[in-house]
Structure formats: C-alpha cells, structure tokens
Write a protein that holds these residues in place. Sequence first.
Motif, PDB file in Angstrom:
ATOM      1  N   ASP A 197      -2.394  -0.491   0.356  1.00 29.82           N
ATOM      2  CA  ASP A 197      -2.617  -1.926   0.542  1.00 29.82           C
ATOM      3  C   ASP A 197      -1.303  -2.703   0.529  1.00 29.82           C
ATOM      4  N   ALA A 228      -4.364  -3.277  -6.338  1.00 32.75           N
ATOM      5  CA  ALA A 228      -3.982  -2.810  -5.007  1.00 32.75           C
ATOM      6  C   ALA A 228      -3.490  -1.373  -5.073  1.00 32.75           C
ATOM      7  N   GLU A 232       4.607 -11.451  -8.243  1.00 39.52           N
ATOM      8  CA  GLU A 232       4.058 -12.554  -7.459  1.00 39.52           C
ATOM      9  C   GLU A 232       3.469 -12.095  -6.129  1.00 39.52           C
ATOM     10  N   GLN A 233       3.988 -10.998  -5.583  1.00 40.68           N
ATOM     11  CA  GLN A 233       3.623 -10.566  -4.228  1.00 40.68           C
ATOM     12  C   GLN A 233       2.352  -9.725  -4.180  1.00 40.68           C
ATOM     13  N   VAL A 234       2.090  -8.955  -5.211  1.00 37.11           N
ATOM     14  CA  VAL A 234       1.050  -7.937  -5.112  1.00 37.11           C
ATOM     15  C   VAL A 234      -0.245  -8.397  -5.767  1.00 37.11           C
ATOM     16  N   SER A 235      -1.358  -7.937  -5.239  1.00 39.81           N
ATOM     17  CA  SER A 235      -2.671  -8.239  -5.803  1.00 39.81           C
ATOM     18  C   SER A 235      -3.042  -7.193  -6.849  1.00 39.81           C
ATOM     19  N   ALA A 236      -3.754  -7.627  -7.869  1.00 36.55           N
ATOM     20  CA  ALA A 236      -4.210  -6.694  -8.897  1.00 36.55           C
ATOM     21  C   ALA A 236      -5.092  -5.612  -8.277  1.00 36.55           C
ATOM     22  N   ALA A 243       1.275  -7.111 -12.816  1.00 34.95           N
ATOM     23  CA  ALA A 243       0.336  -7.770 -11.902  1.00 34.95           C
ATOM     24  C   ALA A 243      -1.072  -7.181 -11.996  1.00 34.95           C
TER      25      ALA A 243
END
Length: 407
Positions: free
Chosen positions: A158, A60, A54-58, A89
Amino acid sequence: MTKTLTLPWRAWSEDPEQREFPFPSEWEVERLEMAGWEQPSSPDYSKLIAAVQEQVSARARVSIAIDDLTRPSPLGLALQAIVTGLLDAGVPKSQIDLVMATGAHRRPGADEVRAKIGDWIAERFEVRFHDAAGELSDSGIRIGKIPLRIDGPFLEADFRIGVGSVIPNPFAGFSGGGKIVVPGLASLDTLVWLHKLAMMGFAGGIGATEGNRIRREMERVAEELPLHFGVSCLVDSTRYIREVHFGEPTEAHRLACDSARQAYATPMTGTFDVLFCNAYPKDGEFLQVENAYSPLRTGGLKHLAEGGAVILMAACHRGRGHHGLFDRGMPLHREANAPKPFLGETPLYVYAPGISESDCQVTHWEGYPHFSRWDELVSTLLERFGVDVRAGVFPAASCQLGPPEDS
C-alpha cells in the motif's frame, strides 16, 4: 620510499578501512579531497520519523526498498527512523517488508547485510533480495516496448519507500531516487534495454539530471507506480552520512543532487604528472570500479600534464565480483579491446591486488598494465617519470566530481 598517504580501503570489509601507501620521498604528493561540508553535520533523523508518520496510514502494508553494497551509505540510522515512524503511525511490524534492490548485482552475505542495515534493523527484520531473473509481477507500465515486471511484494504494498545513496553515475547523472525501482527491482530484460539505451549514446552523463532521458524514464516509472516516499543520502569520503533528503522521491532526489554537486566537487590547481583514482567506496569488486573515473570525466583530466598517466587503485577484496549484464557470458559483455575513449592516448595503470590480469581484462584493455603489488607499480612509475613528479590522489574517487567550475 618514506612518504606515506593513508587512504580509505576495502569498503564494507571486516578489516579497518584504512591503508598506508608509500610514495617516493622526492615526489610532491597532494591529497585531492572533495569540497565536502564546512561544518561537521549529521542528519536530524527525528524529522524523518515525523515525515514518515505523517505520510502513512495505520495498518498499511509497507515495503521499503534499499540499495545494496555497491552503494556507500550505511543505512542503519535512516532505516531505524523510517521504521520508528511507521510503528508510531500504527503500522504493525508484521506488515513492514524490506527488500534489497540489487538489480543485476550479486546477493551479499549475512554479515554484509547487517553492516548495511545496522544492528537495530537486523535484529527485528529479515531482508529479502531482488532476483532480476526470478518470478516478478507485471506493473502495468511499459518501459520502451517492454512490459515492466518488478518485485511482487513491493508492487503489492500500500505504501512504497525507496532508500538509497546519491553518488556520481554515468547513465543517470547520480544514483538514487527512482533508480531504486528501475533498475533496482526490475526484470533482466528491462535492465538490458535500459543499459543498451545508455550504450547507444543516450546516457545523460555524470552529474546530469535535467534533459537526461534515462533519468527521466526512471522517474516516470516511479511516478506511475507510484513510489510514495523517497530517502536520498549523501556521504563523505569515509562513508559517513552527512545529509538525508526525503519526501516526494524526485523532489528529494533533486535537492540531494544539488548538494552533491557542491560537496563532491574536488578543488584542483595546476597540473599533475600522475593522478591516482582510489575506487573506494566502490572498491570491493572489479566490475564496480568504473565509477572511480568520475572526477577525471568531470574536468579533472584537464589538470593532467601532457605525457602524464592515470592510476586506478582498487582493493577488489571480493575479486572480480558479479554483474548480470557486463560480466563474461552476460548479455552486454563486450571485449575491452581498445583504450577508454575519455582517456584517449593517456596511459592507465591498474593496481588491484584482489584480481588477476585476466579479471582486469574483462572491462579494461590489455594495453593497460595490471599490478597486484604496490612496490612494483611505484618502481614502474619511477622508471617512467623519475623523481621530479607532482602526484594527485583522489581518496574516494567513486564519490568525487572534478573541479567545481567543471562539475
């Protein structure tokens, strides 16, 4: 000697981590276990997977800093959960970086690293090692008057994750949390400044997190950097991870510390003639054994009878070890030419078969006798105390606190 006590011994070694210690049959010997957990418990790593996802962006770039072998947690399952969450993610495996935050400690060997990170991670990733004296990057943050330089790839990521153990610490209250960045990934000049601050009397004390200037500096850096996600692990006396707290780093660490104060507290009743502090799980290197005094410094010493003695036990299977600040010739080394202040005139005996007397005196006063043979130590204690003895043994003293009312 016919009465034996089996204690954990030689943390992170290939040998079985148990050893039998014989005591005089006439002695009353009590094992002083931490309060621990009422029910068998294991972390639900599926929740950690979901939280990371939930926390990390694809896509990254992610860097994961982990603590080293001076801390007790085997991180294999936690790291597998973190990496699984990242991959789910959409983060490519090629953009996941792992660095061991060694601070001023030694670089561990390949087998030791595998034991720390687990087979699943070891088969998929290389682990880098922080070098406090190496080429580091300016973070734009100052700590004291010193520009904070830290590990470059971690700074450039990131998304930054810190993973560590929560055990008693005389400077920061407990290990873990923001401590993974400072001192874990910082430059040597920052490490010197931070430890000088503690030596000047600003150390918060074991178990203290609120009002602790050193802990606050670590957390300020973690917030300004920022450290995006923190994982704090609690272990029992066998180094099995019982709890994992994760999320915003400072908040997760505080929750872990609250649990640690209860689980690590050691019930004690009456007085003891001799108190044995087994340095496990920080018993590999002599320069790391100071944590073994934690239960004494948090109320346990009140239960030592007048005229009683303290015994430090440590396998020291890796010898004296290395510390870039406190070893001989290092910036903060001071000759141990006096008794330890918290002990006063209390006698201390050191049983450490893996080191020499000279090694012992790097951090311990020459008036504290060193023994490399258990039978010689017991004979000395029999001569001093006789057979009418009540002895208490902290089996994993480096993870223990004193009695609950004091801790």
